[in-house]
Write a protein that holds these residues in place. Structure first.
Motif, mmCIF file in Angstrom:
data_model
loop_
_atom_site.group_PDB
_atom_site.id
_atom_site.type_symbol
_atom_site.label_atom_id
_atom_site.label_comp_id
_atom_site.label_asym_id
_atom_site.label_seq_id
_atom_site.Cartn_x
_atom_site.Cartn_y
_atom_site.Cartn_z
ATOM 1 N N SER A 1 9.257 28.856 81.722
ATOM 2 C CA SER A 1 8.526 27.969 80.814
ATOM 3 C C SER A 1 8.717 28.392 79.365
ATOM 4 O O SER A 1 8.902 27.548 78.471
ATOM 5 C CB SER A 1 7.035 27.969 81.164
ATOM 6 N N THR B 1 9.859 21.541 81.104
ATOM 7 C CA THR B 1 8.900 22.616 80.839
ATOM 8 C C THR B 1 7.594 22.391 81.590
ATOM 9 O O THR B 1 6.993 23.345 82.107
ATOM 10 C CB THR B 1 8.629 22.728 79.330
ATOM 11 N N SER C 1 13.493 23.846 73.467
ATOM 12 C CA SER C 1 13.026 22.592 72.871
ATOM 13 C C SER C 1 12.821 22.729 71.371
ATOM 14 O O SER C 1 13.011 21.770 70.621
ATOM 15 C CB SER C 1 11.723 22.144 73.544
ATOM 16 N N THR D 1 10.635 26.196 76.541
ATOM 17 C CA THR D 1 9.928 25.873 75.301
ATOM 18 C C THR D 1 10.752 26.296 74.086
ATOM 19 O O THR D 1 10.853 25.554 73.094
ATOM 20 C CB THR D 1 8.562 26.573 75.268
#
Length: 305
Positions: free
Chosen positions: A59, A80, A66, A63
């Protein structure tokens, strides 16, 4: 004539009177254990914590990826969310929550003695089904957006997916002495066939229409996903279905499949998406502005008064 009693006993012992009796351990037993408890052990508990850590790290990585993308982060957001939900689920299972015990009475038939029964108590991790009911639709959404499926096909695939997960949960708590358990399992398998149809047939057609790069990538990643997903019902049949697999082995097997289906899938998707511009999803202003508001009333418009 004098008869020696010792000689008589020696002759008798080799003839009529048996000198030994069969041991009790050699006699067949018809009485099973009264209670068969199938609970998680140390290996299963450690595995749950390991997968929780893997999902948390995944995760964080997704993140971070992104943040490096200035726009069009739809794949990143969806992917995510998948690992975040999985991390929450595994944390719950690792801390002893999201678990119920399914009580089953197993009948043993015998030819010359009355039937006997064994009370089986097996742990069922229902938190896993909650996880799947949220993450698998998101996985399908990733693939559907990659292929360019229309709203109707996406809705059918997600509806079939939810039916598959829920009927699998019902089957996990089903009873052996009725067709209930395997009836639910059959419905789940039929729903899975609907998902396969949407991805393998409709998805491939739409993906190839977006270009060779997208078509080849979708065929590879959707094929990988369907192979991994096919292993889930097989494991279920061996574990919760027939109880031929221990709870620890079930946890470890599902852990490997979950890592393949979520962090590995997500990494593959996001890195390929960054290299292949054709995989971008054009939703117009939907992601930031919502659906078209044409025809809606706006403040400040003249009302003709």
């Amino acid at each position: 004539m004098v008869i020696d009693p010792v000689e008589v006993l020696k002759k008798t012992s080799t003839g009529i009177i048996p000198t030994s009796l069969p041991s009790v351990s050699s006699l067949p037993s018809v009485l099973p254990d009264p209670i068969d408890q199938q609970f998680v052990g140390e290996a299963g508990s450690k595995t749950l914590w390991v997968v929780f850590v893997v999902m948390v790290i995944s995760s964080a990585v997704f993140t971070g990826l992104s943040w490096r993308v200035p726009a069009k982060r739809l794949y990143h957001v969806v992917t995510t969310l998948i690992t975040i939900i999985a991390a929450i689920s595994y944390f719950g299972m690792a801390t002893g929550q999201g678990i119920s015990v399914n009580h089953i009475s197993v009948r043993h038939q015998h030819d010359h003695v009355p039937d006997t029964y064994t009370d089986v108590q097996r742990q069922v991790y229902w938190a896993r089904y909650v996880d799947w009911s949220l993450t698998t639709p998101l996985l399908l959404l990733d693939l559907a957006l990659l292929a360019g499926l229309n709203g109707a096909h996406i809705t059918i695939a997600i509806a079939a997916d939810l039916i598959m997960i829920l009927t699998g949960l019902f089957a996990a708590f089903g009873s052996d002495d009725t067709p209930q358990k395997w009836g639910w399992y059959t419905i789940a398998c039929i729903a899975f066939l609907v998902i396969i149809w949407q991805l393998a047939i409709n998805g491939n057609v739409q993906a190839k229409a977006k270009g060779d790069n997208v078509g080849k990538f979708f065929t590879a990643i959707s094929g990988f996903t369907l192979v991994v997903w096919t292993l889930y019902p097989i494991v279920w049949g061996i574990a919760d279905g027939s109880r031929k697999m221990s709870v620890d082995a079930e946890i470890i097997t599902y852990a490997v499949l979950d890592i393949l289906a979520k962090p590995v899938f997500g990494t593959w998707l996001l890195y390929t998406h960054a290299r292949v511009p054709e995989t971008n999803v054009d939703l117009g202003g939907f992601w930031s502005e919502g659906l078209s508001r044409e025809g809606g009333l706006r403040l400040g418009d003249d009302d003709g008064a």
